[in-house]
Design a protein around this motif. Structure first.
Motif: not given
Length: 232
Positions: A26-31, A64-68, A81-86, A161-167
């Motif tokens: 699921x992470x791969x599909x979202x990313x 995935x929910x905990x990761x945001x 979750x959405x992901x835009x410039x903001x 750091x790992x959470x940030x790298x996920x996003x």
């Protein structure tokens, strides 16, 4: 045995928990954008799609929910979750705080020879053409990140750091491929690694700050720029 502890054979012969396998898929599909923002993440549907039972799927969705990466749209509906410039700007605010701190600590605690070798490798990765293969770049970045994590030796900082790298993977996907930016980024990482190897904590942090400023500007400019094929 609980379904979440059913194991599957991994690529290298190891055993992978079904919940870990579902999370990774699921992470791969979202990313990658295969599951774009707003896509409903149904426990039953995703469990059937990925060939796991509902208990490990529930665990994977919880992570995935905990990761945001997924959010509750209504009491019974979870969506990507959405992901835009903001969101990208907020992500880089966190990156600056975490990565500049990590660079300082790595300069104080890291093995100089390890980062000197990384600096050499980054410098060799910069061809005369000014272009860098994306796969080679991200492989070097993965090594750099792993050595930073090992050097700081702080489980709380490494986890953040790992959470940030996920996003960050989502931010990179939104930006169009920019080989010249990759080439500049390679040089920026060489300077960071060289500062860490020299034990210069302030230079390491400042070089990281400059790199992140340039990276954010490049991503936002890429998002804002019109497509060469016209409006989509």
């Amino acid at each position: 045995m609980e379904a979440s502890y059913v194991y599957a054979r991994g690529e290298r012969g190891g055993r992978v928990r079904a919940s870990d396998r579902a999370y990774a898929a699921l992470l791969e599909d979202i990313q990658s954008g295969e599951l774009p923002p707003g896509t409903v993440i149904g426990e039953v549907e995703q469990a059937e799609r990925l060939g796991v039972s509902r208990t490990p799927m529930r665990e994977a969705i919880g992570r995935l929910s905990a990761d945001g990466l997924v959010r509750q749209q209504s009491p019974r509906v979870l969506v990507v979750a959405g992901f835009d410039a903001a969101d990208i700007r907020e992500l880089f605010e966190a990156r600056r705080a975490l990565e500049e701190t990590a660079a300082r600590l790595a300069a104080q605690r890291g093995e100089p020879g390890t980062f000197a070798q990384l600096a050499d490798d980054f410098e060799r990765a910069h061809p005369e053409s000014g272009e860098v293969a994306a796969d080679d770049y991200y492989a070097l970045i993965a090594r750099f990140d792993a050595e930073i994590d090992a050097a700081v030796a702080n489980t709380h900082l490494v986890s953040a750091l790992r959470t940030v790298r996920t996003h960050l993977a989502r931010a990179r996907r939104l930006a169009r491929d920019n080989r010249r930016r990759l080439a500049v980024s390679v040089s920026e990482h060489a300077l960071i690694a060289r500062a860490i190897s020299a034990g210069d904590a302030e230079l390491a942090a400042h070089s990281t700050h400059v790199h992140l400023h340039n990276a954010l500007s490049s991503i936002l400019n890429s998002i804002d720029a019109p497509s060469p094929e016209g409006p989509q």
